[in-house]
Scaffold this active site. Structure first.
Site, mmCIF file in Angstrom:
data_model
loop_
_atom_site.group_PDB
_atom_site.id
_atom_site.type_symbol
_atom_site.label_atom_id
_atom_site.label_comp_id
_atom_site.label_asym_id
_atom_site.label_seq_id
_atom_site.Cartn_x
_atom_site.Cartn_y
_atom_site.Cartn_z
ATOM 1 N N GLY A 137 102.163 5.898 32.939
ATOM 2 C CA GLY A 137 102.645 6.401 31.645
ATOM 3 C C GLY A 137 104.161 6.370 31.562
ATOM 4 N N GLY A 138 104.766 5.375 32.214
ATOM 5 C CA GLY A 138 106.203 5.174 32.090
ATOM 6 C C GLY A 138 107.056 6.330 32.582
ATOM 7 N N SER A 216 100.354 1.098 36.946
ATOM 8 C CA SER A 216 101.527 1.002 36.084
ATOM 9 C C SER A 216 102.693 1.784 36.719
ATOM 10 C CB SER A 216 101.153 1.515 34.683
ATOM 11 O OG SER A 216 102.088 1.128 33.739
#
Ligand SMILES: *[C@@H]1O[C@H](CO)[C@@H](O)[C@H](O)[C@H]1NC(C)=O
Ligand SMILES: *[C@@H]1O[C@H](CO)[C@@H](O)[C@H](O)[C@H]1NC(C)=O
Ligand SMILES: *[C@@H]1O[C@H](CO)[C@@H](O)[C@H](O)[C@H]1NC(C)=O
Length: 603
Positions: A137-138, A216
């Site tokens: 989620g960055g 991610s």
């Protein structure tokens, strides 16, 4: 706003729990922390029923509030009375989306972990292998809450742990002094790992068989933890799903300018670091998030880029730019690289990672018709991509030409349908594929550590990010459903309802879960439980063998070898050469001035 968030960081991937409780006797453990009670849940996978004990919302750190805001986390310590671990704790402060899951309770008191314990006997007398998940989620959004470990744990007989860690400014403020040292979000993860090391035995876990995995930005965090030597003994394997170390803009010396932007937006004086710190310590977490939301939804790229607090080279957790370290590792020795090479690794990416960036161009329906002309490719797509890649650094024209040439199909150079695929390839190669391959090469080069690489190819019936039909492969995040045994509900965030994965996807999920958990149990994805389609070979720099996950798995070689050579060797060498040529011209020019007369007689 959503688009801008994706743009600065990475895609938010949320998996939402299905709350299907089935009561049974109350599971309970007594540890040196006190007694913790949980709840037993039944899950079904491929028609078989399994039971799992869940212990949710266990605080592993003191609330990082008040004087502890921006500080390294403090261990929570023991419970004064029986702790009833049946509800998730709050997620860390983050923007709330229109499609935010129901469990969207956020609070600054958010340092919780969740444990899923299978009911089966452990595979080893020493206890269950443990898999700790770091969400993506960055580094701005997400929560352990969304990743239900029930199926993975109970079907494959491992303990699964999910965690929350501090996000955004609250997790990464670094203004160059002890009062805000930076990287506290990463230190949260480290403390959770220490908690697991000390306490997982009580839950039936084997503290010597811990594997960390993530996707991610969570995958990048896994890689960062693998480069932090103080983690020695806390895990022995890592699984990095679509997120490596050399992401552009990932590391800064500090976050002072970002901090000033927040202070100014909050109406504070921001001349000195002390004023900035005082302001940010006094602001409520809601107003801090509001600054983030306002800036990312403003449509102004500069504002959006001013609010993304990143990991910093704080001299403690991160001592060097970890992306650069991979390059230097060929010729120099670093403690970080030595530690990295002592931990086993599974590393991989999806087949069309870059398709995620298409969402910046419109919805799935409009993207069906999306085409790119040669003109757009040369004047928009490539310069735009190159600008992101090199930040503020001016890029020599020859590099643009080189990139255009590399991302042109010379059999059909002007075909708009080929060109749109080249755009997908360009973004995928630069952001995910070449950083991933570079990382695996450094991991195994000159080391006999176990290293594995995968490429996740199949386009699922319901990709997480809706993709046009012309995208032929899986994109960013699509392996998550299979990894977690589809134990989630995608309705709220991805607007995917009533999804029954087809049988081939469940079979694929079965195989992926088996490889992942085998790796956690033995360090080898092929053992102890075979029955898998193919034997996954080790990755090394000469054979470069890897597994292709698809409707039927197979073995490939030289995954993304060409783009890795291009982005990690050729382009940097050309940039160096043009800089060098410029220096030579300047020197030569000077010399000429000094020694030649106006008629050109020199010397
Ligand atoms: C989740 O967010 C929605 C909309 O922002 C809000 O109405 C709801 O109360 C929130 N739920 C929880 C559990 O906080
Ligand atoms: C492996 O390391 C050697 C030096 O130690 C280096 O020359 C070589 O280029 C590396 N190979 C790859 C594929 O990175
Ligand atoms: C969700 O999907 C349905 C069709 O499946 C569509 O009609 C609706 O507009 C979508 N909602 C959003 C918010 O995208």
């Amino acid at each position: 706003m959503e688009i801008m968030v994706r743009f600065i960081g990475e895609l938010s991937i949320f998996l939402i729990l299905i709350n299907q409780y089935q009561s049974a006797e109350v599971p309970s453990v007594s540890s040196k922390l006190g007694t913790i009670t949980g709840e037993t849940k039944s899950v079904t996978f491929q028609g078989n029923k399994y039971q799992v004990d869940r212990y949710l919302g266990i605080p592993y750190a003191k609330p990082p509030t008040g004087d502890l805001r921006f500080q390294p986390p403090q261990p929570f310590g023991s419970f004064s009375e029986t702790y009833n671990a049946v509800d998730f704790g709050a997620s860390c402060p983050q923007p709330s989306y229109p499609t935010m899951p129901k469990e969207n309770k956020t609070d600054e008191n958010c340092l919780f972990l969740n444990i899923y314990v299978p009911r089966q006997k452990p595979d080893e007398p020493s206890g269950h292998a443990v898999m700790l998940y770091i969400h993506g989620g960055g580094l701005s959004i997400g929560s352990g809450v969304f990743y239900d470990g029930s199926v993975l744990s109970s079907v494959e007989n491992v303990i699964v742990v999910t965690i929350n860690y501090r996000l955004g400014l609250l997790g990464f403020l670094d203004i160059d002094n002890e009062k805000a040292p930076g990287n506290v979000g990463l230190l949260d993860q480290h403390l959770a790992l220490q908690w697991v090391n000390e306490n997982i035995g009580t839950f039936g876990g084997d503290k010597d068989r811990v594997t960390i995995f993530g996707q991610s930005a969570g995958s990048t965090c896994v890689a960062m933890q693998m480069m932090y030597p103080s983690n020695e003994g806390l895990f022995r394997g890592g699984i990095t799903q679509s997120g490596a170390l050399s992401i552009p803009g990932m590391y800064h010396e500090n976050n002072i300018n970002i901090a000033k932007f927040y202070a100014r937006s909050l109406g504070c004086s921001f001349e000195t670091k002390d004023e900035v710190l005082k302001c940010l310590k006094e602001a409520s977490s809601e107003t801090i998030i509001k600054v983030f939301v306002d800036a990312t939804s403003s449509g102004d790229f500069e504002s959006a880029a001013s609010v993304g607090a990143t990991p910093t080279i704080d001299g403690k957790f991160i001592r060097h730019n970890l992306g650069d370290l991979l390059k230097k590792a060929e010729t120099e020795t670093f403690e970080e690289i030595d530690f990295f090479r002592s931990v086993k690794l599974i590393n991989g990416v999806s087949g069309d990672e870059g398709a995620m960036f298409l969402t910046m161009g419109g919805s799935a329906e409009t993207l069906e018709e999306f085409e790119v002309t040669r003109e757009q490719m040369n004047t928009q797509q490539i310069p735009g991509a190159v600008a992101i890649m090199y930040g503020n650094k001016p890029v020599p024209e020859v590099v643009q030409q080189l990139v255009i040439s590399e991302y042109t199909d010379w059999v059909n150079p002007d075909d708009p349908k080929r060109l749109r695929q080249q755009v997908v390839d360009l973004f995928g190669d630069f952001f995910y594929n070449s950083p991933a391959i570079e990382m695996s090469r450094v991991h195994c080069n000159g080391s006999d550590v176990d290293s594995y690489v995968y490429n996740f190819l199949p386009k699922l019936d319901k990709p997480l990010i809706p993709l046009p039909k012309w995208v032929k492969h899986a994109s960013h995040g699509d392996e998550l459903g299979p990894v977690f045994g589809y134990s989630f509900d995608l309705r709220d965030l991805f607007n995917i309802s009533e999804y029954t994965p087809p049988e081939w996807e469940l079979d694929l999920s079965n195989r992926v879960m088996r490889y992942w958990t085998n790796f956690a149990k033995t360090g080898d994805p092929n053992k102890p439980n075979p029955g898998l389609s193919v034997v996954w070979p080790k990755y090394d720099v000469s054979s470069q063998s890897y597994i292709k996950f698809d409707r039927e798995d197979s073995i490939g070689q030289y995954l993304y070898a060409r783009p890795t050579e291009f982005w990690k060797k050729i382009v940097p060498a050309v940039i160096d050469a043009t800089e060098h040529a410029q220096t030579v011209t300047e020197q030569f020019g000077k010399k000429e001035e000094q020694t030649c007369d106006n008629d050109g007689n020199c010397g």
